[in-house]
Design a protein around this motif. Sequence first.
Motif, short mmCIF file in Angstrom:
data_model
loop_
_atom_site.label_atom_id
_atom_site.label_comp_id
_atom_site.label_asym_id
_atom_site.label_seq_id
_atom_site.Cartn_x
_atom_site.Cartn_y
_atom_site.Cartn_z
N ALA A 37 1.37 10.15 7.76
CA ALA A 37 2.04 9.48 8.87
C ALA A 37 1.14 8.47 9.56
O ALA A 37 1.61 7.61 10.30
CB ALA A 37 2.54 10.53 9.88
N SER A 38 -0.16 8.56 9.32
CA SER A 38 -1.12 7.65 9.95
C SER A 38 -1.30 6.35 9.19
O SER A 38 -1.86 5.39 9.72
CB SER A 38 -2.48 8.34 10.08
N THR A 39 -0.84 6.30 7.94
CA THR A 39 -1.15 5.15 7.08
C THR A 39 -0.54 3.85 7.60
O THR A 39 -1.23 2.83 7.73
CB THR A 39 -0.66 5.40 5.64
N ARG A 40 0.76 3.87 7.88
CA ARG A 40 1.42 2.65 8.31
C ARG A 40 0.82 2.09 9.60
O ARG A 40 0.49 0.89 9.66
CB ARG A 40 2.93 2.88 8.46
N PRO A 41 0.66 2.90 10.67
CA PRO A 41 0.06 2.36 11.88
C PRO A 41 -1.33 1.79 11.66
O PRO A 41 -1.69 0.77 12.26
CB PRO A 41 0.02 3.57 12.83
N TYR A 42 -2.11 2.44 10.80
CA TYR A 42 -3.45 1.94 10.53
C TYR A 42 -3.40 0.55 9.91
O TYR A 42 -4.08 -0.39 10.37
CB TYR A 42 -4.20 2.89 9.59
N ALA B 103 0.84 -1.19 0.00
CA ALA B 103 0.00 0.00 0.00
C ALA B 103 0.87 1.25 0.00
O ALA B 103 2.00 1.23 0.51
CB ALA B 103 -0.92 0.01 1.22
N PRO B 104 0.39 2.35 -0.55
CA PRO B 104 1.14 3.60 -0.52
C PRO B 104 0.99 4.28 0.83
O PRO B 104 0.01 4.06 1.56
CB PRO B 104 0.48 4.43 -1.62
N LEU C 252 -1.85 -8.36 -3.31
CA LEU C 252 -2.72 -7.19 -3.37
C LEU C 252 -1.86 -5.94 -3.45
O LEU C 252 -0.90 -5.79 -2.68
CB LEU C 252 -3.61 -7.10 -2.13
N LEU C 253 -2.20 -5.06 -4.36
CA LEU C 253 -1.50 -3.79 -4.52
C LEU C 253 -2.53 -2.67 -4.59
O LEU C 253 -3.52 -2.78 -5.31
CB LEU C 253 -0.66 -3.79 -5.80
N LEU C 254 -2.28 -1.61 -3.85
CA LEU C 254 -3.13 -0.43 -3.88
C LEU C 254 -2.36 0.69 -4.56
O LEU C 254 -1.32 1.14 -4.06
CB LEU C 254 -3.51 -0.02 -2.46
N THR C 255 -2.84 1.14 -5.72
CA THR C 255 -2.19 2.25 -6.42
C THR C 255 -3.21 2.88 -7.37
O THR C 255 -4.42 2.65 -7.23
CB THR C 255 -0.91 1.78 -7.14
N ASN C 256 -2.75 3.65 -8.37
CA ASN C 256 -3.68 4.42 -9.19
C ASN C 256 -3.61 4.10 -10.68
O ASN C 256 -4.19 4.81 -11.49
CB ASN C 256 -3.43 5.92 -8.97
N ILE C 257 -2.91 3.06 -11.08
CA ILE C 257 -2.88 2.59 -12.48
C ILE C 257 -2.91 1.07 -12.47
O ILE C 257 -2.45 0.44 -11.51
CB ILE C 257 -1.61 3.08 -13.23
N TYR C 258 -3.47 0.49 -13.54
CA TYR C 258 -3.55 -0.97 -13.55
C TYR C 258 -3.69 -1.59 -14.93
O TYR C 258 -3.35 -2.76 -15.14
CB TYR C 258 -4.74 -1.44 -12.71
N ALA C 259 -4.21 -0.86 -15.93
CA ALA C 259 -4.67 -1.49 -17.17
C ALA C 259 -3.55 -2.17 -17.94
O ALA C 259 -3.77 -3.18 -18.63
CB ALA C 259 -5.38 -0.46 -18.05
N LEU D 22 2.92 -7.18 5.12
CA LEU D 22 2.56 -5.81 4.76
C LEU D 22 3.78 -4.98 4.39
O LEU D 22 4.80 -5.03 5.08
CB LEU D 22 1.84 -5.14 5.94
N GLN D 23 3.67 -4.21 3.31
CA GLN D 23 4.67 -3.19 3.00
C GLN D 23 3.93 -1.89 2.68
O GLN D 23 3.10 -1.86 1.78
CB GLN D 23 5.54 -3.59 1.81
N VAL D 24 4.22 -0.85 3.45
CA VAL D 24 3.70 0.49 3.18
C VAL D 24 4.87 1.29 2.62
O VAL D 24 5.88 1.47 3.28
CB VAL D 24 3.14 1.15 4.45
N ILE D 25 4.72 1.77 1.39
CA ILE D 25 5.85 2.35 0.64
C ILE D 25 5.51 3.79 0.24
O ILE D 25 4.40 4.07 -0.23
CB ILE D 25 6.17 1.50 -0.61
#
Length: 424
Positions: free
Chosen positions: A54-59, A49-50, A102-109, A78-81
């Motif tokens: 600063a709250s993203t990783r702890p969440y 996940a991106p 699983l990858l969370l980002t903004n491009i995929y096609a 988990l990897q928060v990058i």
Amino acid sequence: MSQLHKRKMGSLLVLLQFTTMLLTGCMWGDAHHPVSTDTDAKASIMFVAPEYSASTRPYFENLVKEFEKKYPNIKVELQVINWDILDSAYNTMISRNQPPDLLLTNIYAHFAKDGLLNRMEDLLSPELKDKFYPYLMDSSKMLGTQYTVPYVTTIRELYYNKDIFNEVGLTEPPKTWRDLEEDARKIKDMKQVDGFGVDLTDNEIWAYLSYFFYGAGGGWMKDGEWVINSPENVEGITFLRNLYEKGLTDPEPAITTRDEKQRILGNGKLGMLISGNYFEAVVPQEFPGLKWAKGPIPVKEGQTPLVLGVQDVWMSFKTDHTNKEALSKFLDFIYEDARYEEFVLREGFLPTIRTVGDKLAATDTFMKQNLNSIQSARFYPINNPAWSAVLNATRNMGQTVLLGQMTPKQALDRLQQIALDKSH
């Protein structure tokens, strides 16, 4: 769609740690081996996940801990990058045949075109599938197949410092390009601060191109064809460059990011900028005394008001250990209402599922307004396989155009050719 980017040195350290992990980790084998569906055996999920703030990783660390407690037979790595290196990080993983589950980002096609992704229809439970707002699912489909699902979304609007507007006699935000230029000049002349903040850095340039493409009546595509170098788009970028040359934008559009400009606005040194609705959650916390308001993105005279929407999406790569039942459980867990609501509010996003969106809209006027607005939003063409190459090609375009090394027409001709080349 990042919010609080770390500086480059921090990104370098993260990349070094990430590379070391890859070199010492075990290889995950051929991505085309048959998948496992036996969740009685130990299952594993690699999840990338991106870092939005600063709250993203702890969440996400807490989410993984709670999930593994509920499902002890499923191990989640988990990897928060940081957004600055996210693309290079996951592309390295894919090149080593170690793609994330699983990858969370903004491009995929482009990944879907290469046959690298699982179909989301095979992973979504009927209950979860029914939660999504239907109008947010279209960008996640390519040729009718659901390859991704939206996790968070935002809309872009013009935000402004009300104190500055009041002091120079402005009573409402600009609605047209003419208004934008006049208001920026008034702020510059009377307050000696920058009128309009523009982000043409490699983190956000495609957003500002979109504002002025669509604002001129153009866009990235029309009737399924790329139209990047259309006369409307050229006119839009020419207007933006002229604002810069007249000294009506901030002085460093290709250097300082949107997040930095938000702080400059909060400090009373910038009149207005275009940002996402997370502005409403983040900036007032940093600057509690700030009086701010918002309006639509200014457009060329005669054009219809513009709403730009942006989504980040989940995708699932095919791996030799893909466990669809485990992934389905994990996705259900991620979107559980209370947990998902916490993430949306913490990061300042808009929800993509009805159960949370309807609840928040019932008590939050801004949320209700934003969710209504996004139904008519324009989105990036993320479901076109050439979009990734086009997006990458825009990254250094801002400075080139602003400094006159290329005309707007030359720059857009180049982007158009890249889009056409990658479409074949």
